[in-house]
Write a protein that holds these residues in place. Structure first.
Motif, PDB file in Angstrom:
ATOM      1  N   ALA A   1      33.327  36.368  34.825  1.00 36.76           N
ATOM      2  CA  ALA A   1      33.195  37.399  33.794  1.00 36.76           C
ATOM      3  C   ALA A   1      34.511  38.101  33.481  1.00 36.76           C
ATOM      4  O   ALA A   1      34.802  38.413  32.330  1.00 36.76           O
TER       5      ALA A   1
ATOM      6  N   SER B   1      35.524  40.209  39.361  1.00 37.92           N
ATOM      7  CA  SER B   1      34.383  39.301  39.468  1.00 37.92           C
ATOM      8  C   SER B   1      34.606  38.167  38.479  1.00 37.92           C
ATOM      9  O   SER B   1      34.927  38.407  37.322  1.00 37.92           O
TER      10      SER B   1
ATOM     11  N   CYS C   1      41.186  39.758  32.216  1.00 36.92           N
ATOM     12  CA  CYS C   1      41.067  40.852  33.174  1.00 36.92           C
ATOM     13  C   CYS C   1      42.140  41.881  32.843  1.00 36.92           C
ATOM     14  O   CYS C   1      43.335  41.564  32.851  1.00 36.92           O
TER      15      CYS C   1
ATOM     16  N   GLY D   1      36.974  40.982  32.835  1.00 38.69           N
ATOM     17  CA  GLY D   1      36.770  42.341  32.347  1.00 38.69           C
ATOM     18  C   GLY D   1      37.548  43.359  33.141  1.00 38.69           C
ATOM     19  O   GLY D   1      38.751  43.264  33.282  1.00 38.69           O
TER      20      GLY D   1
ATOM     21  N   ALA E   1      37.895  34.404  30.080  1.00 42.56           N
ATOM     22  CA  ALA E   1      37.866  35.831  30.422  1.00 42.56           C
ATOM     23  C   ALA E   1      39.274  36.391  30.386  1.00 42.56           C
ATOM     24  O   ALA E   1      40.254  35.662  30.556  1.00 42.56           O
TER      25      ALA E   1
END
Length: 159
Positions: free
Chosen positions: A70, A67, A35, A72, A33
């Protein structure tokens, strides 16, 4: 900049100068992931005990929550109000409010580290003036009492 393993050892989060946080899978070191949301370099990251959340603070002291796994975009601060954090190295946030003395801006505190031992509930600060301070954790009252440790002649960058 900062690097932290998730409490379960499954992921590692890397705070980056390009304003992002890259989260890698420990199994195969692939990018799990990214962020994005900070406006300046990311300075500190901390995982929640269960590994479902990440908190981060940028060089301009912007606190964001994510979160996991995930990643993002940032998640709601209200949704992270009661999260138990495995580590705390972010110099801002409600439980670290007391590290700031009245009239102090954010520049003098470079780093913080909360003890992870339940019997010793303290937070240490590293400051621009060469001072290390120890305060009770959580430290929610502004200008909370502390034990000073003037052990350095110049800026303390990490504790």
């Amino acid at each position: 900049l900062d690097v932290k393993w998730s409490p379960d050892g499954q992921h590692v989060a890397a705070a980056c100068a390009d304003t992002a946080i890259d989260v890698f899978s420990a199994e195969d070191l692939t990018l799990a992931a990214t962020c994005r949301g900070h406006m300046s370099a990311v300075a500190h990251v901390d995982w929640s005990h269960d590994g479902s959340r990440l908190q981060s603070v940028s060089a301009d002291y912007e606190l964001l929550y994510w979160s996991m796994p995930a990643g993002g975009h940032p998640t709601s601060a209200a949704g992270c109000r009661d999260v138990a954090w495995a580590t705390w190295t972010c110099p801002v946030g409600w439980p670290a409010r007391g590290i700031w003395e009245a009239g102090m801006d954010h520049v003098p505190v470079h780093d913080v580290c909360r003890s992870t031992t339940p019997e010793l509930s303290v937070i240490a600060t590293a400051e621009d003036c060469g001072r290390v301070r120890l305060l009770r954790w959580p430290s929610v009252k502004e200008s909370a009492p502390y034990v000073p440790a003037p052990a350095h002649a110049t800026r303390v960058s990490r504790v």
